[in-house]
Design a protein around this motif. Sequence first.
Motif, PDB file in Angstrom:
ATOM      1  N   ASP A 152       0.823  -1.212   0.000  1.00 46.55           N
ATOM      2  CA  ASP A 152       0.000   0.000   0.000  1.00 46.55           C
ATOM      3  C   ASP A 152       0.855   1.260   0.000  1.00 46.55           C
ATOM      4  O   ASP A 152       0.424   2.319   0.450  1.00 46.55           O
ATOM      5  CB  ASP A 152      -0.933   0.016   1.209  1.00 46.55           C
ATOM      6  N   ARG A 153       2.080   1.166  -0.506  1.00 44.08           N
ATOM      7  CA  ARG A 153       2.998   2.299  -0.543  1.00 44.08           C
ATOM      8  C   ARG A 153       3.480   2.565  -1.966  1.00 44.08           C
ATOM      9  O   ARG A 153       3.512   1.670  -2.811  1.00 44.08           O
ATOM     10  CB  ARG A 153       4.225   2.042   0.346  1.00 44.08           C
ATOM     11  N   VAL A 154       3.844   3.806  -2.204  1.00 43.10           N
ATOM     12  CA  VAL A 154       4.535   4.204  -3.433  1.00 43.10           C
ATOM     13  C   VAL A 154       5.921   4.680  -3.029  1.00 43.10           C
ATOM     14  O   VAL A 154       6.049   5.519  -2.126  1.00 43.10           O
ATOM     15  CB  VAL A 154       3.783   5.318  -4.179  1.00 43.10           C
ATOM     16  N   GLU A 155       6.951   4.139  -3.663  1.00 45.30           N
ATOM     17  CA  GLU A 155       8.324   4.480  -3.307  1.00 45.30           C
ATOM     18  C   GLU A 155       9.011   5.196  -4.459  1.00 45.30           C
ATOM     19  O   GLU A 155       8.999   4.716  -5.601  1.00 45.30           O
ATOM     20  CB  GLU A 155       9.119   3.235  -2.922  1.00 45.30           C
ATOM     21  N   LEU A 156       9.612   6.333  -4.148  1.00 49.19           N
ATOM     22  CA  LEU A 156      10.425   7.081  -5.102  1.00 49.19           C
ATOM     23  C   LEU A 156      11.876   6.967  -4.662  1.00 49.19           C
ATOM     24  O   LEU A 156      12.196   7.171  -3.488  1.00 49.19           O
ATOM     25  CB  LEU A 156      10.006   8.550  -5.129  1.00 49.19           C
ATOM     26  N   ARG A 157      12.756   6.634  -5.600  1.00 44.30           N
ATOM     27  CA  ARG A 157      14.174   6.464  -5.288  1.00 44.30           C
ATOM     28  C   ARG A 157      15.023   7.452  -6.087  1.00 44.30           C
ATOM     29  O   ARG A 157      14.878   7.545  -7.309  1.00 44.30           O
ATOM     30  CB  ARG A 157      14.626   5.036  -5.598  1.00 44.30           C
ATOM     31  N   VAL A 158      15.889   8.156  -5.385  1.00 47.74           N
ATOM     32  CA  VAL A 158      16.865   9.046  -6.014  1.00 47.74           C
ATOM     33  C   VAL A 158      18.222   8.374  -5.838  1.00 47.74           C
ATOM     34  O   VAL A 158      18.731   8.247  -4.720  1.00 47.74           O
ATOM     35  CB  VAL A 158      16.851  10.444  -5.375  1.00 47.74           C
ATOM     36  N   ILE A 159      18.812   7.948  -6.950  1.00 52.86           N
ATOM     37  CA  ILE A 159      19.981   7.058  -6.928  1.00 52.86           C
ATOM     38  C   ILE A 159      21.191   7.766  -7.512  1.00 52.86           C
ATOM     39  O   ILE A 159      21.130   8.311  -8.622  1.00 52.86           O
ATOM     40  CB  ILE A 159      19.680   5.780  -7.742  1.00 52.86           C
ATOM     41  N   ASP A 160      22.292   7.756  -6.758  1.00 53.41           N
ATOM     42  CA  ASP A 160      23.532   8.297  -7.300  1.00 53.41           C
ATOM     43  C   ASP A 160      24.642   7.263  -7.165  1.00 53.41           C
ATOM     44  O   ASP A 160      24.491   6.236  -6.501  1.00 53.41           O
ATOM     45  CB  ASP A 160      23.924   9.615  -6.612  1.00 53.41           C
ATOM     46  N   VAL A 221      11.994   7.626  -0.762  1.00 50.78           N
ATOM     47  CA  VAL A 221      10.807   8.308  -0.256  1.00 50.78           C
ATOM     48  C   VAL A 221       9.636   7.342  -0.353  1.00 50.78           C
ATOM     49  O   VAL A 221       9.259   6.927  -1.454  1.00 50.78           O
ATOM     50  CB  VAL A 221      10.500   9.584  -1.061  1.00 50.78           C
ATOM     51  N   SER A 222       9.081   6.959   0.784  1.00 49.78           N
ATOM     52  CA  SER A 222       7.958   6.024   0.812  1.00 49.78           C
ATOM     53  C   SER A 222       6.711   6.766   1.281  1.00 49.78           C
ATOM     54  O   SER A 222       6.712   7.387   2.360  1.00 49.78           O
ATOM     55  CB  SER A 222       8.265   4.859   1.761  1.00 49.78           C
ATOM     56  N   LEU A 223       5.658   6.726   0.463  1.00 49.38           N
ATOM     57  CA  LEU A 223       4.419   7.445   0.758  1.00 49.38           C
ATOM     58  C   LEU A 223       3.224   6.506   0.649  1.00 49.38           C
ATOM     59  O   LEU A 223       3.275   5.505  -0.080  1.00 49.38           O
ATOM     60  CB  LEU A 223       4.239   8.603  -0.232  1.00 49.38           C
ATOM     61  N   PRO A 224       2.132   6.813   1.362  1.00 54.42           N
ATOM     62  CA  PRO A 224       0.931   5.984   1.207  1.00 54.42           C
ATOM     63  C   PRO A 224       0.418   6.061  -0.221  1.00 54.42           C
ATOM     64  O   PRO A 224       0.440   7.120  -0.852  1.00 54.42           O
ATOM     65  CB  PRO A 224      -0.074   6.619   2.185  1.00 54.42           C
ATOM     66  N   ALA A 225      -0.029   4.919  -0.736  1.00 55.42           N
ATOM     67  CA  ALA A 225      -0.669   4.910  -2.048  1.00 55.42           C
ATOM     68  C   ALA A 225      -2.102   5.396  -1.904  1.00 55.42           C
ATOM     69  O   ALA A 225      -2.800   5.051  -0.941  1.00 55.42           O
ATOM     70  CB  ALA A 225      -0.648   3.502  -2.642  1.00 55.42           C
TER      71      ALA A 225
END
Length: 248
Positions: A152-160, A221-225
Amino acid sequence: LAVADRMRSALLAAVSHDLRSPLSSAKAAVESLRTGDVTWTAGERDELLATADESLERLARLVANLLDMSRLQAGLLGVTAQPVAAEEVVPHAVADIGPAGDGVRVRIPAGLPDALADPALLERVLVNLISNAIRYGSAEQPVLVTASALADRVELRVIDRGPGIPEADRDRVFLPFQRLGDHDNDTGVGLGLALSRGLVEAMGGTLDPDDTPGGGLTMIVSLPAYTADLADPVLTSHLDAVRERRGR
């Protein structure tokens, strides 16, 4: 009182540097354009105007970060949560960075559910994280921003692909003005990650660092879907619980 005094001293030292540098650049560019002693070519004028514009953008971001941090610490930051599509907010954040974001790669899969977030605050978070990744990442390998759904989460990843952060120091980088003991202030006021975590938590999410496979740092970044049956009272209760855990 001693801790507060050290924090004030660190704030004044860091902010004065961050204000002085872009102000000096913008002033020098404008004064050069106004001088009657030199005839500038169109390309040179464009370069000077770009320098002034970039410097003023840095000032605007610094002031906005300071204001948001003060509201966050006072518990006065308003959050308007609504469905937010990653494929919309991520490109906007990259565009806000300006020319430095030209090399950033974005991979958002089709059919990803919307996140429940404040779109303006989420964009601010992503701008801070991507800017940080560009600053400390590898010049040879561009920053990558991805998104995925997990339960039930949406995850955004900023990868370097930079040097990363030792595990022992990962909590420290989220402290406001954490560079107060450093000798090098050229990298900024040390506020972006602290503010980003605070904003994400205010939206009912989490922000955590992880190792990039093969070397580097990944900020998650993990946010509720968002779901259609998520009523406002449920959201309010969830956000209140988050603030209570953070001592608000």
